[in-house]
Motif scaffolding. Structure first.
Motif, PDB file in Angstrom:
ATOM      1  N   PHE A  14       0.808  -1.227   0.000  1.00 44.54           N
ATOM      2  CA  PHE A  14       0.000   0.000   0.000  1.00 44.54           C
ATOM      3  C   PHE A  14       0.840   1.275   0.000  1.00 44.54           C
ATOM      4  N   GLU A  16       2.220   2.980  -2.221  1.00 41.12           N
ATOM      5  CA  GLU A  16       1.990   3.956  -3.306  1.00 41.12           C
ATOM      6  C   GLU A  16       0.651   4.692  -3.192  1.00 41.12           C
ATOM      7  N   ASP A  17      -0.317   4.092  -2.489  1.00 36.93           N
ATOM      8  CA  ASP A  17      -1.658   4.703  -2.487  1.00 36.93           C
ATOM      9  C   ASP A  17      -2.403   4.492  -1.166  1.00 36.93           C
ATOM     10  N   ARG A  18      -1.672   4.441  -0.055  1.00 38.70           N
ATOM     11  CA  ARG A  18      -2.300   4.102   1.229  1.00 38.70           C
ATOM     12  C   ARG A  18      -3.434   5.059   1.590  1.00 38.70           C
ATOM     13  N   GLN A  19      -3.220   6.345   1.428  1.00 38.41           N
ATOM     14  CA  GLN A  19      -4.248   7.316   1.806  1.00 38.41           C
ATOM     15  C   GLN A  19      -5.513   7.138   0.970  1.00 38.41           C
ATOM     16  N   ALA A  20      -5.356   6.950  -0.334  1.00 35.46           N
ATOM     17  CA  ALA A  20      -6.516   6.749  -1.213  1.00 35.46           C
ATOM     18  C   ALA A  20      -7.215   5.434  -0.884  1.00 35.46           C
ATOM     19  N   MET A  21      -6.425   4.393  -0.587  1.00 37.49           N
ATOM     20  CA  MET A  21      -6.990   3.092  -0.230  1.00 37.49           C
ATOM     21  C   MET A  21      -7.801   3.188   1.058  1.00 37.49           C
ATOM     22  N   ARG A  24     -11.083   4.911   0.346  1.00 37.14           N
ATOM     23  CA  ARG A  24     -12.049   4.006  -0.314  1.00 37.14           C
ATOM     24  C   ARG A  24     -12.745   3.118   0.719  1.00 37.14           C
ATOM     25  N   GLU A 218      -7.885  -5.097  -0.407  1.00 45.48           N
ATOM     26  CA  GLU A 218      -7.892  -3.885   0.398  1.00 45.48           C
ATOM     27  C   GLU A 218      -9.161  -3.853   1.248  1.00 45.48           C
TER      28      GLU A 218
END
Length: 259
Positions: A14, A16-21, A24, A218
């Motif tokens: 995660f 690369e995109d933990r905050q976006a994940m 979601r 996720e």
């Protein structure tokens, strides 16, 4: 409202995109995230995650059975030191894994018992990892059985008989993506387990549910697990979400009372 009772949000998967994940997942109705430990090498990443999501992320402490190697006593000493310094919601994930290495069974058993006893000392639930080792896990649970023993049998993939036995040790069954697999088997008897005895989980980034099987999992995908469980129980997703949230809160009630 959903609770992901088992998700490795600190995983490199995660980065690369933990905050976006995370957003979601929150948008999908997942309000709380319970984070299992693996070994000391992941501790700082776990603590950083907690700082970022203070009210949503809850940390466990423990030594994962696949990390029980030659240095296991040092790793267990680390677990003890962290429990003395910080507050955790459970001891986990702990247990026995004979899929990868049967040669370490004896020290896995020792580490498992030691950590169960830590859980009793701190009055915390345990979160069990079991792979190709039901008999061996049940043997330890039998030795440690009692009112102080309780928790979650994470990623439960056993038989109906094994499910009932796990429940007899005050364990809730952790139900995740496997329930959506055509060959997952648990879907064939899950409705024979009282709904009060299960909690939902993703085990992200592993074991993504259908239709994402084989891809990165996720926490937002917990909604797919909930939908499948609702189908199996011939119930609504609202009822499944409400009851499994109550079940999770019951397991982690000591922490929730304090906070």
């Amino acid at each position: 409202m959903l609770i992901d009772t088992h998700t490795h949000l600190y995983s490199e998967a995660f980065d690369e995109d933990r905050q976006a994940m995370m957003q979601r997942a929150i948008d999908a109705g997942v309000t709380q995230f319970f984070i299992p430990a693996i070994d000391s090498s992941y501790a700082n990443a776990m603590y950083d995650l907690k700082k970022t999501y203070l009210d949503k992320v809850h940390l466990m402490m423990g030594l994962h059975p696949t990390s029980v190697k030659d240095n296991y006593k040092e790793e267990l000493a680390f677990v003890v030191s962290q429990l003395e310094q910080k507050e955790f919601v459970a001891i986990g994930e702990i247990g026995i894994d004979l899929y990868w290495d049967r040669a370490t069974l004896e020290i896995q058993q020792e580490a498992f018992r030691f950590q169960i006893q830590l859980a009793k000392k701190y009055k915390l639930p345990i979160v069990i990892h079991c792979r190709d080792a039901f008999d061996e896990v049940f043997e330890i649970l039998e030795l440690e059985n009692g009112d102080e023993l309780f928790g979650i049998f994470h990623c439960f993939t056993g038989t109906l008989e094994q499910a009932k036995r796990a429940i007899s040790f005050n364990m809730k069954l952790g139900i995740g993506g496997v329930v959506t697999f055509k060959n997952g088997k648990i879907n064939t008897f899950l409705d024979q387990i009282p709904l009060t005895e299960i909690v939902l989980e993703t085990d992200s980034p592993y074991l993504a549910p259908a239709p994402f099987r084989g891809k990165r999992n996720e926490s937002s995908y917990l909604a797919y697990v909930c939908a499948k469980v609702a189908e199996i129980y011939q119930s609504s997703t609202t009822e499944i979400a409400e009851q499994t949230t109550k079940n999770a809160e019951a397991v982690f009630s000591k922490y929730l009372r304090v906070h």
